[in-house]
Every structure is written in structure tokens, then in C-alpha cells.
Design a protein around this motif. Structure first.
Motif, PDB file in Angstrom:
ATOM      1  N   LYS A   5      37.137  44.384  42.740  1.00  0.00           N
ATOM      2  CA  LYS A   5      37.827  44.105  43.996  1.00  0.00           C
ATOM      3  C   LYS A   5      39.344  44.175  43.804  1.00  0.00           C
ATOM      4  CE  LYS A   5      37.307  41.089  47.934  1.00  0.00           C
ATOM      5  NZ  LYS A   5      36.619  39.922  48.472  1.00  0.00           N
ATOM      6  N   ALA A   9      41.844  46.832  45.561  1.00  0.00           N
ATOM      7  CA  ALA A   9      43.019  46.375  46.304  1.00  0.00           C
ATOM      8  C   ALA A   9      44.290  47.042  45.782  1.00  0.00           C
ATOM      9  CB  ALA A   9      43.138  44.860  46.220  1.00  0.00           C
ATOM     10  N   LEU A  55      36.505  47.999  50.426  1.00  0.00           N
ATOM     11  CA  LEU A  55      37.107  46.734  50.854  1.00  0.00           C
ATOM     12  C   LEU A  55      36.757  46.419  52.309  1.00  0.00           C
ATOM     13  CD1 LEU A  55      40.644  46.839  49.208  1.00  0.00           C
ATOM     14  CD2 LEU A  55      38.726  45.379  48.589  1.00  0.00           C
ATOM     15  N   LYS A  59      34.525  43.220  53.346  1.00  0.00           N
ATOM     16  CA  LYS A  59      35.137  42.234  54.258  1.00  0.00           C
ATOM     17  C   LYS A  59      34.176  41.866  55.376  1.00  0.00           C
ATOM     18  CE  LYS A  59      38.665  39.874  55.769  1.00  0.00           C
ATOM     19  NZ  LYS A  59      39.154  38.731  55.042  1.00  0.00           N
TER      20      LYS A  59
END
Length: 62
Positions: A5, A9, A55, A59
């Protein structure tokens, strides 16, 4: 999975900053460093796009 993750990012951040520089100064740092149309550039752009998608999906799953 936390490292994945963070990596995603980071790649999305790199992509966002690159698009900002393209919009403001017509400067594409990725192609300046790795060359336009090179395999490294294509792989990097693909990884940035996949990271953004990952992502986004993660989410909405959480």
C-alpha cells in the motif's frame, strides 16, 4: 501488505507530481529521465496506473 500500500501510494504521488509539472511547465520528468517511449517509461506509467486503480479499489472495499 502494508508495504504494498505504501509503494502504491508512492507511485501515485510520483504520477501526480509528474502530471502537475506537465500541466504547469510542460515538463515530463519521467520521459526526461528514462526517455520517451522507452520500456522503463512504459513500465513505470503502467505501475503508476495500476497503483492508482489498486488504491481506489482498496479504498472502496474498506
Amino acid at each position: 501488505m502494508e508495504w504494498l500500500k505504501k509503494l502504491a501510494a508512492l507511485l501515485v504521488l510520483i504520477g501526480a507530481l509528474n502530471w502537475g509539472l506537465i500541466g504547469l511547465f510542460k515538463l515530463n520528468v519521467v520521459t526526461e529521465v528514462f526517455g520517451s517511449g522507452s520500456t522503463v517509461t512504459q513500465v513505470l506509467y503502467s505501475l503508476i496506473g495500476l497503483s492508482g486503480l489498486w488504491l481506489l479499489i482498496s479504498k472502496f472495499k474498506s
